[in-house]
Design an enzyme around this catalytic site. Structure first.
Site, PDB file in Angstrom:
ATOM      1  N   LYS A 320       0.577  -1.300  -0.022  1.00 14.62           N
ATOM      2  CA  LYS A 320       0.033  -0.116   0.061  1.00 14.62           C
ATOM      3  C   LYS A 320       0.925   1.337   0.014  1.00 14.62           C
ATOM      4  O   LYS A 320       2.175   1.280   0.413  1.00 14.62           O
ATOM      5  CB  LYS A 320      -0.762   0.132   1.443  1.00 14.62           C
ATOM      6  CG  LYS A 320      -2.119  -1.114   1.405  1.00 14.62           C
ATOM      7  CD  LYS A 320      -2.758  -0.763   2.562  1.00 14.62           C
ATOM      8  CE  LYS A 320      -4.172  -1.811   2.449  1.00 14.62           C
ATOM      9  NZ  LYS A 320      -5.092  -1.424   1.480  1.00 14.62           N
ATOM     10  N   ARG A 394     -10.494 -11.228   1.868  1.00 14.67           N
ATOM     11  CA  ARG A 394     -11.413 -12.371   1.384  1.00 14.67           C
ATOM     12  C   ARG A 394     -10.558 -13.719   1.115  1.00 14.67           C
ATOM     13  O   ARG A 394     -11.358 -14.993   1.228  1.00 14.67           O
ATOM     14  CB  ARG A 394     -11.785 -12.059  -0.138  1.00 14.67           C
ATOM     15  CG  ARG A 394     -10.791 -11.913  -1.256  1.00 14.67           C
ATOM     16  CD  ARG A 394     -10.881 -10.917  -2.465  1.00 14.67           C
ATOM     17  NE  ARG A 394     -11.080  -9.502  -2.382  1.00 14.67           N
ATOM     18  CZ  ARG A 394     -11.449  -8.773  -3.052  1.00 14.67           C
ATOM     19  NH1 ARG A 394     -11.940  -9.036  -4.319  1.00 14.67           N
ATOM     20  NH2 ARG A 394     -11.325  -7.376  -2.738  1.00 14.67           N
TER      21      ARG A 394
END
Ligand code: BES
Ligand code: MN
Ligand code: ZN
Length: 535
Positions: A320, A394
């Site tokens: 990130k 996920r």
């Protein structure tokens, strides 16, 4: 913060016959502040009567008992029918000659309660917040909240909702980081606790039972919310997967919760290749936490809550950008809300079976970390091509969703700070709700309204699944930028075919950024309400 109830069986400010004696009882309480709600009708009646006894009403009677304090407040313009107007009356000499013991009376306007629009819980929330703000930070330590005067609807259920919401807000207002969790205390000189410490909900015969139950439920909910906030706010070097596991185990010592924490070896044995691919890059071992509340009958199908527990999300090899990356300590807020809700549920001895499941690890880049392009095998047998290691939520959730099949659940709800796209879609107002089960959608939507911890439904239909196609595995872990939160939910749905399921994306609602940076405790109120109201 302490909450309790006090019942005055005969007190009724609506009854002309009982009005005088009721006020006498309430004003005779030894408290820093008595809080009373009034409506536009009360105000108009009082203003019209102008010092005469023409229209006996509750404010007129109060004015007499308080040596015209209400009238004076009205003259200087402190009293108004505008919703959420607050007016604090302070004791004067004349009060004690009338046998008044309360030191203050806080009058709070409910607005025009004849309008249907003004009889909603969200109206009540504005009114309650305005009143609670007056109580905070001054010299009021204890107060009596006369519940029936705030009842926007006289249905006992509604009063219970109002009381739970008041406790939720008062608890929210009283929250300080670093007073409950031993680990939190180390970091900051203890935050000054609020001077306001004790709220007594007074009621009469008509609502005694509901009041007592609602206060117990509200208190339990606040405990869970505070725990969720603490866990969210703790720094990621303290709040590790192991710390979450220890916290869950600590709760089992305090309550009847049964807690099991699986370590790396057991997770490997279960075949959770997807979960492990995220954990691999970190030196900190993953944990898989299972918490059981046996409040219902043995064998009754449980409701299962699954929480995303990424204790820090760097993005992994798909690193990130640096800006505000510290906020990725909040990437375990789904897990925190599950732990908090399980704590609440056990404190209120809910008569249902509830199971909380938390896959937790850290998403770090390293020489051992998963690469974009890696293919892993999930517990379900489906293979996953990992195209972006930052779509890790996920990957840990899908194995947990397969694991919970063994409980033969009545319903499964997962809670996750899953996508930045959800923040773009819904901002910080509603949590994203994804489900094909209309009953779950309606129950969760209702619970959101009742706790003002709201959700907004987003789609989850077959048309979006194509975006997850992979040339090399059964499914890819990302679906591109369009509808990012929908494709994330679609990914999860592939692992939930054996039961009724809903997914909550709390990326925009679990914490606040900026000067007010901090965990919100959401969606504990939503989940607790959902569990309470579910038949
Ligand atoms: N934890 C983040 C989601 C997130 C981002 C929550 C910002 C709150 C604020 C999640 O793991 C993530 O990184 N998602 C990616 C998915 C993308 C790579 C498909 C995202 O939203 O950018
Ligand atoms: Mn991520
Ligand atoms: Zn994440």
């Amino acid at each position: 913060m302490q909450f309790s109830t006090k019942i005055f069986p005969q007190a009724d400010l609506q009854s002309p016959k009982l009005l005088k004696s009721s006020l006498k009882t309430l004003l005779g309480q030894n408290t820093d502040c008595l809080i009373l709600g009034y409506s536009k009708v009360d105000f108009d009646g009082f203003s019209a009567a102008k010092g005469t006894n023409a229209k006996a009403g509750f404010l007129r009677e109060l004015d007499q008992a308080l040596g015209e304090s209400v009238n004076h407040a009205n003259i200087v313009g402190d009293l108004d029918s505008k919703q959420a107007t607050v007016c604090l009356l302070r004791a004067e000499k004349s009060w004690s000659t009338n046998g008044v013991k309360v030191k203050r009376v806080l009058l709070v306007s409910l607005g025009d309660v004849h309008l249907a629009s003004d009889r909603s819980l969200s109206t009540y929330s504005k009114v309650a917040r305005a009143a609670l703000k007056v109580l905070s930070g001054g010299s009021i330590e204890a107060a009596v909240w006369y519940t029936p005067s705030f009842a926007l609807s006289h249905k006992a259920d509604f009063i219970a909702e109002e009381v739970r919401l008041t406790i939720q807000y008062a608890g929210d207002q009283a929250y300080r980081f670093g007073v409950r969790q031993p680990a939190a205390m180390k970091f900051k000189a203890k935050d000054k606790a609020d001077t306001f410490k004790h709220l007594v909900f007074a009621g009469n015969e008509g609502c005694a039972k509901e009041l007592k139950a609602a206060v117990d439920q509200g208190v339990a909910m606040v405990e869970g919310m505070h725990l969720a906030k603490d866990l969210g706010n703790l720094p990621p070097n303290i709040c590790t997967p192991t710390y979450l596991g220890k916290t869950a185990q600590g709760l089992s010592k305090k309550t009847g919760l049964k807690v099991e924490v699986l370590g790396l070896k057991q997770i490997e044995a279960l075949g959770m290749g997807s979960f492990l691919s995220v954990a691999k890059g970190s030196a900190t071992p993953p944990q898989f936490i299972v918490m059981c509340h046996q409040g219902g009958k043995v064998g009754e199908a449980p409701i299962v809550l699954v929480g995303k527990g990424i204790t820090f999300d760097t993005g992994g090899i798909s690193l990130k950008p640096g800006e505000a990356m510290d906020e990725m300590k909040y990437d375990m807020c789904g897990a925190a809300s599950v732990i908090g809700t399980m704590y609440s549920v056990s404190l209120m001895k809910l008569k249902k079976n509830v199971i909380g499941v938390i896959p937790t690890c850290e998403n770090m880049p390293s020489g051992q970390a998963t690469r974009p392009g890696d293919i892993v095998k999930s517990m379900s047998g489906q293979t996953i091509e990992i195209l972006n290691t930052d779509a890790e939520g996920r990957l840990i959730l899908c194995d947990a969703l397969t694991y919970v099949e063994r409980f033969k659940p009545a319903a499964v709800i997962d809670i996750a700070t899953l996508t930045g796209a959800c923040v773009i879609a819904l901002g910080h107002v509603h949590s994203g709700l994804f489900s094909e089960d209309e009953t779950l959608v309606s129950e969760l939507t209702k619970a959101g309204h009742a706790s003002l911890d709201t959700v907004w439904r987003l789609p989850l239909d077959a048309a979006y699944h194509d975006q997850l196609k992979s040339n090399f595995a059964d499914v890819a872990n990302i679906g591109g930028r369009p509808a990012g939160s929908v494709t994330a939910a679609c990914f999860l749905s592939r692992f939930t075919e054996k039961y009724k399921w809903a997914h909550l994306d709390i990326a925009g609602t679990a914490w606040k950024s900026g000067a007010a940076k901090g965990s919100t405790g959401r969606p504990v109120p939503l989940l607790v309400n959902f569990l309470l109201e579910r038949k």
